[in-house]
Design an enzyme around this catalytic site. Structure first.
Site, PDB file in Angstrom:
ATOM      1  N   LYS A   1       7.735 -16.005 -57.052  1.00  0.00           N
ATOM      2  CA  LYS A   1       7.657 -16.588 -55.714  1.00  0.00           C
ATOM      3  C   LYS A   1       6.449 -17.520 -55.550  1.00  0.00           C
ATOM      4  O   LYS A   1       6.558 -18.557 -54.895  1.00  0.00           O
ATOM      5  CB  LYS A   1       7.623 -15.486 -54.645  1.00  0.00           C
TER       6      LYS A   1
ATOM      7  N   GLU B   1      -3.753 -19.292 -44.179  1.00  0.00           N
ATOM      8  CA  GLU B   1      -2.415 -19.820 -44.013  1.00  0.00           C
ATOM      9  C   GLU B   1      -2.215 -20.040 -42.519  1.00  0.00           C
ATOM     10  O   GLU B   1      -2.726 -19.272 -41.711  1.00  0.00           O
ATOM     11  CB  GLU B   1      -1.408 -18.777 -44.500  1.00  0.00           C
TER      12      GLU B   1
ATOM     13  N   HIS C   1      13.187  -6.951 -42.204  1.00  0.00           N
ATOM     14  CA  HIS C   1      13.634  -7.919 -43.211  1.00  0.00           C
ATOM     15  C   HIS C   1      15.078  -7.706 -43.646  1.00  0.00           C
ATOM     16  O   HIS C   1      15.540  -8.295 -44.618  1.00  0.00           O
ATOM     17  CB  HIS C   1      12.717  -7.919 -44.440  1.00  0.00           C
TER      18      HIS C   1
ATOM     19  N   ARG D   1      21.902 -16.818 -55.905  1.00  0.00           N
ATOM     20  CA  ARG D   1      23.153 -16.052 -55.972  1.00  0.00           C
ATOM     21  C   ARG D   1      23.978 -16.345 -54.735  1.00  0.00           C
ATOM     22  O   ARG D   1      23.529 -17.046 -53.838  1.00  0.00           O
ATOM     23  CB  ARG D   1      22.824 -14.559 -55.980  1.00  0.00           C
TER      24      ARG D   1
END
Lengths: 507, 169
Positions: free
Chosen positions: A115, A199, A234, A291
């Site tokens: 990631k 961030e 999530h 996918r």
């Protein structure tokens, strides 16, 4: 390509088997001990046992999956989603065995699987990622300066971190000094590494993702967005296409970014780029799922494209023949995930045996599910029983249709998430399209805690009394009325089913 | 019949007889539709018809109902059961280990075990009639029947020892 091994179970195995059948391709189902009688096994042309219930010894076991392919003479493998779908080593092993992998090349899976490396690469090819620093902040002054350029609020994050530790929200310059010390301290304690970086804090973004299709001849296209903001921990609960927040301009920008992302790793087959979309139209790349997605049907319905068929065609080396000009969403599609979880008990997963079932039918509805009356839902795998999907001309009409089909759906024997969805479909913010990834915390959780409507309580109370009265009447006219020893009331063991069966048998 | 329906933390009194249905004394129109092999039923009240799914719960009078994005674990107790419960509950003697006690005054109708029998937990031992209802009294724990102290026709008071048990293992 003549025979496809489907390295999966449940609804997605059925979905792929159906796709193969429509293309005149044979399918091979694999199953663990507990799935011996599962519908996907019966649906396939051929089946192969691959081991005991734990997925590590069956659906995740690459050796056994390949052995099953060899045994059954399959010449291609479709991984579905989950299990081995995003394992580069599996795709590699399939190729090495001389079989076709229906999905991206192993190198693309690996490139998107890392990631951090993926985000770095995205930045290089001009795909926006969440603004932030790559280098750790040395001093409070440096952090404050950087925060000003990023724009407050910002998030201080541990470089070595994860799980929320060493993470601090900083809303303005005054808060920086204290937060910096706290984040550093926490990071040192938790990870033995006090480095922190910055961030920009994205507050309540929407989760919007872009469907990508790429053939083996260098053509990559996108099929617009899906909005999946209604999530719990999530875990997506409701998905729709298109998104209430995406204009034609944003769709084109996000679509182009997703195509760039896919091309940068040499992507082939169907894939999905996930983004966070801000209220001002800014969007940031999160990750790419290499996918087919659970929620792929909503894209199929608004674009009129069969994604599994596309995957098969691409794997056979065909050119993508979809004309770009025609690729605009038509109408609205929505999906509710019907899981074997109890929404009244904080979505506690539950196993059990499915009893009576009534599936919705009629205009605009699709059920991609795998359970049947009598199915024992194993606790070894995920809790998805099926996906209830509707299509209608507009979002408003899709919601009305979803309400109707949720009412029509009856699954007895196991708790399901149906009631949660019923409540969301009547909730004003959702109906107005005002959703973001904070929806669960802000609204969703509270929906289940709401006290019941007294009118419904009374109706249910009367219904129960009438059910008891009915049972009593059956008892009076039943086989044990009069003559012979009186039977003790058998309420404990006697079910309504037995009552009914007995009554029917005596007619 | 009069029912006290325990639902969603409250008690709703529902009376059903040949004159119709009364809820907490108020006359309402109501009947069930859709008896058959399906647990999906409808309750019709006036002009409003609502679908619900009913599955029997564990125990007499218990049901699980799903209706309009709600679900209820409901217990409907008829007046006799209620009265028996009230009596059994008030000042009931503490359970004596190894003995089956009468939870209410009544008449022994049947004795289902003999001395020397091994019984499992939950096995029915004696049937006592009270308030025109027969009540199966069950073993709380597995054991062996040491002595049966009653026979059919015996009138018993609340708390009387009916059967003596030797708890096993």
């Amino acid at each position: 390509m003549k025979r496809v091994l489907v390295a999966n179970r449940g609804e997605i195995a059925l979905r792929i088997i159906r796709g193969c059948r429509e293309e005149g391709i044979e399918s091979v189902a694999v199953y663990s001990d507990v799935d011996r009688l599962a519908p996907h096994v019966r649906a396939a042309d051929v089946s192969a046992h691959i081991g005991p219930a734990p997925s590590s010894e069956s659906y995740l076991n690459i050796e056994r999956l390949l052995d099953a392919a060899k045994r059954t003479g399959a010449d291609a493998v479709h991984p579905g989603y989950g299990f081995v779908a995003e394992r580069a080593d599996f795709a590699q092993a399939v190729a090495r065995a001389g079989l076709t992998f229906i999905g991206p090349p192993p190198s693309a899976i690996a490139a998107m699987g890392d990631k951090t490396a993926a985000r770095k690469r995205m930045r290089e090819v001009g795909v926006p990622v969440v603004p932030g620093t790559v280098e750790p902040m040395r001093t409070v002054e440096q952090a404050t300066r950087t925060a000003h350029t990023l724009g407050f609020p910002v998030l201080l994050k541990a470089a070595a971190g994860g799980g929320g530790r060493g993470m601090r929200v900083v809303r303005n310059a005054e808060e920086m000094e204290g937060a910096f010390a706290l984040a550093q301290g926490e990071a040192t304690k938790a990870f033995g590494d006090g480095r922190v970086y910055l961030e920009r804090l994205l507050e309540w973004p929407r989760h919007v993702e872009i469907q990508v299709l790429a053939d083996r001849h260098g053509r990559t296209i996108h099929l617009g967005e899906r909005e999946c903001s209604v999530q719990r921990r999530h875990q997506k609960l409701i998905e729709e296409a298109p998104s209430h927040a995406v204009t034609a301009v944003i769709r084109r920008q996000m679509g182009e970014a997703a195509v760039r992302a896919a091309q940068s790793v040499g992507y082939v087959s169907a894939g999905t780029c996930e983004f966070l979309l801000m209220p001002n139209g800014d969007f940031f790349f999160l990750e790419m799922n290499t996918r087919l997605q659970v929620e792929h049907p909503v894209t199929e319905l608004v674009y009129g494209v069969d994604l599994v068929r596309m995957q098969l065609k691409i794997a056979m080396g065909h050119h993508l023949s979809l004309p770009e000009r025609a690729l605009v969403p038509r109408g609205w599609a929505m999906e509710c995930r019907i899981t074997c979880e109890d929404p009244f008990a904080d979505f506690m997963p539950a196993g059990g045996t499915v009893g009576y079932m009534r599936l919705p039918a009629g205009p605009g509805v699709r059920w991609d599910g795998w359970v049947e009356p009598g199915t024992e839902v194993p606790l070894h795998y995920d809790s998805l029983l099926g996906k209830l999907i509707v299509w209608a001309e507009s979002r408003e009409r899709a919601i009305k249709r979803m309400r109707r089909v949720l009412d029509d759906l009856v699954i007895v024997g196991v708790p399901t998430s149906r009631e949660f969805h019923q409540r969301v479909m009547a909730e004003p913010a959702f109906v107005a399209g005002e959703i973001d990834i904070g929806y669960w915390d802000r609204v969703g959780r509270g929906l289940m805690a709401r006290p019941p409507d007294p009118e419904v309580v009374e109706a249910a109370a009367v219904a129960t009394a009438l059910l008891e009265e009915e049972k009593r009447a059956i008892g009076r006219t039943g086989p044990h009325a009069g003559g012979g020893p009186a039977q003790a009331p058998s309420g404990d063991a006697m079910t309504g089913w037995l009552d009914t069966a007995r009554r029917e048998g005596l007619r | 019949m009069k029912y006290a329906v325990e639902i969603a933390g409250r008690t709703v009194h529902v009376e059903v007889d040949e004159f119709g249905v009364r809820v907490n004394g108020r006359q309402v129109e109501g009947h069930l539709d859709g008896a058959g092999t399906s647990p999906v039923r409808r309750i019709v009240r006036g002009e409003r018809s609502r679908e619900f799914v009913a599955t029997p719960g564990e125990g007499k009078g218990r049901w699980r109902l799903a209706m309009e994005a709600e679900h209820f674990d409901v217990e409907a107790l008829d007046e006799r059961t209620l009265a028996i419960r009230a009596m059994a509950g008030q000042g009931a003697p503490p359970p004596v280990a190894g003995a089956l006690l009468a939870p209410m005054p009544g008449l022994v109708v049947r004795v289902l075990v003999a001395e020397g029998d091994r019984v499992a937990a939950g096995a029915a031992l004696v049937v006592v009639e009270a308030m025109k209802m027969e009540n199966e009294l069950k073993a709380l724990a597995p054991g062996m029947v040491r002595r049966v102290r009653v026979e059919p026709g015996t009138g018993v008071e609340k708390g009387a020892v009916l059967v003596e048990l030797d708890p096993s293992g």
